[in-house]
Design an enzyme around this catalytic site. Sequence first.
Site, PDB file in Angstrom:
ATOM      1  N   HIS A  15       1.134   8.669   5.491  1.00  0.00           N
ATOM      2  CA  HIS A  15       1.759   9.434   4.416  1.00  0.00           C
ATOM      3  C   HIS A  15       0.904  10.642   4.076  1.00  0.00           C
ATOM      4  CE1 HIS A  15      -0.374   7.388   0.729  1.00  0.00           C
ATOM      5  NE2 HIS A  15      -1.202   7.557   1.722  1.00  0.00           N
ATOM      6  N   CYS A  34      -6.100  13.400   0.655  1.00  0.00           N
ATOM      7  CA  CYS A  34      -4.797  12.738   0.830  1.00  0.00           C
ATOM      8  C   CYS A  34      -3.664  13.750   0.972  1.00  0.00           C
ATOM      9  CB  CYS A  34      -4.528  11.785  -0.327  1.00  0.00           C
ATOM     10  SG  CYS A  34      -5.677  10.397  -0.382  1.00  0.00           S
ATOM     11  N   HIS A  40      -2.163  10.963   6.886  1.00  0.00           N
ATOM     12  CA  HIS A  40      -3.226   9.984   7.098  1.00  0.00           C
ATOM     13  C   HIS A  40      -2.594   8.613   6.921  1.00  0.00           C
ATOM     14  CE1 HIS A  40      -3.175  10.218   2.694  1.00  0.00           C
ATOM     15  NE2 HIS A  40      -3.743   9.027   2.702  1.00  0.00           N
ATOM     16  N   HIS A  42      -2.725   4.086   6.393  1.00  0.00           N
ATOM     17  CA  HIS A  42      -3.314   2.915   5.744  1.00  0.00           C
ATOM     18  C   HIS A  42      -2.791   1.653   6.409  1.00  0.00           C
ATOM     19  CE1 HIS A  42      -5.035   5.103   2.338  1.00  0.00           C
ATOM     20  NE2 HIS A  42      -3.894   5.795   2.288  1.00  0.00           N
ATOM     21  N   ASP A  80       6.850  -0.284   8.559  1.00  0.00           N
ATOM     22  CA  ASP A  80       5.741  -0.506   9.488  1.00  0.00           C
ATOM     23  C   ASP A  80       5.753   0.526  10.608  1.00  0.00           C
ATOM     24  OD1 ASP A  80       3.446  -1.870  10.449  1.00  0.00           O
ATOM     25  OD2 ASP A  80       4.683  -2.964  11.883  1.00  0.00           O
ATOM     26  N   HIS A  81       4.594   1.119  10.837  1.00  0.00           N
ATOM     27  CA  HIS A  81       4.413   2.153  11.866  1.00  0.00           C
ATOM     28  C   HIS A  81       5.363   3.330  11.656  1.00  0.00           C
ATOM     29  CE1 HIS A  81       2.004  -0.985  13.713  1.00  0.00           C
ATOM     30  NE2 HIS A  81       1.411  -0.013  14.378  1.00  0.00           N
ATOM     31  N   GLU A 125      -3.678  -0.763  -0.847  1.00  0.00           N
ATOM     32  CA  GLU A 125      -3.731   0.407   0.023  1.00  0.00           C
ATOM     33  C   GLU A 125      -5.013   0.371   0.851  1.00  0.00           C
ATOM     34  OE1 GLU A 125      -2.050   4.662  -0.738  1.00  0.00           O
ATOM     35  OE2 GLU A 125      -4.068   4.552  -1.611  1.00  0.00           O
TER      36      GLU A 125
END
Length: 135
Positions: A15, A34, A40, A42, A80-81, A125
Amino acid sequence: MRVTISRKAHFNAAHRLYRKDWSFEQNNAVFGKCNNPNFHGHNYELIVSVTGEIDSETGYVMDVKFLSDIIKEEVENQMDHKNLNLDVPEFQDLNPTAENIVVVIWNKIRKRIPAVHDLEIVLYETPRNFVTFKG
């Protein structure tokens, strides 16, 4: 007697924290690294907790397999991904902060949980940074 059951899950996602209506400089001042235009990522950890009465016939508050399926369908399959900013419709106009992500997840799961049950979502996170939403 009210009991809480919990299920852990995880998803990996990228994100960028920024507001489209702010300049790069203002975004950078508020969101720092960020705000990276290249995003980037998580490794999010999720704990979904459901509180309710124990069913006298089954002995369950809720079947954990059913809860697991809901998490997979509503969160893992959709986030996810993925790049949250680009791939997840809820974040097209909503900054994907941990606070906003946990509320989006809560809303998705809440629709699938009987109203007699309370729902709490904890989203990590990082191992040290997490948010909690109870609705």
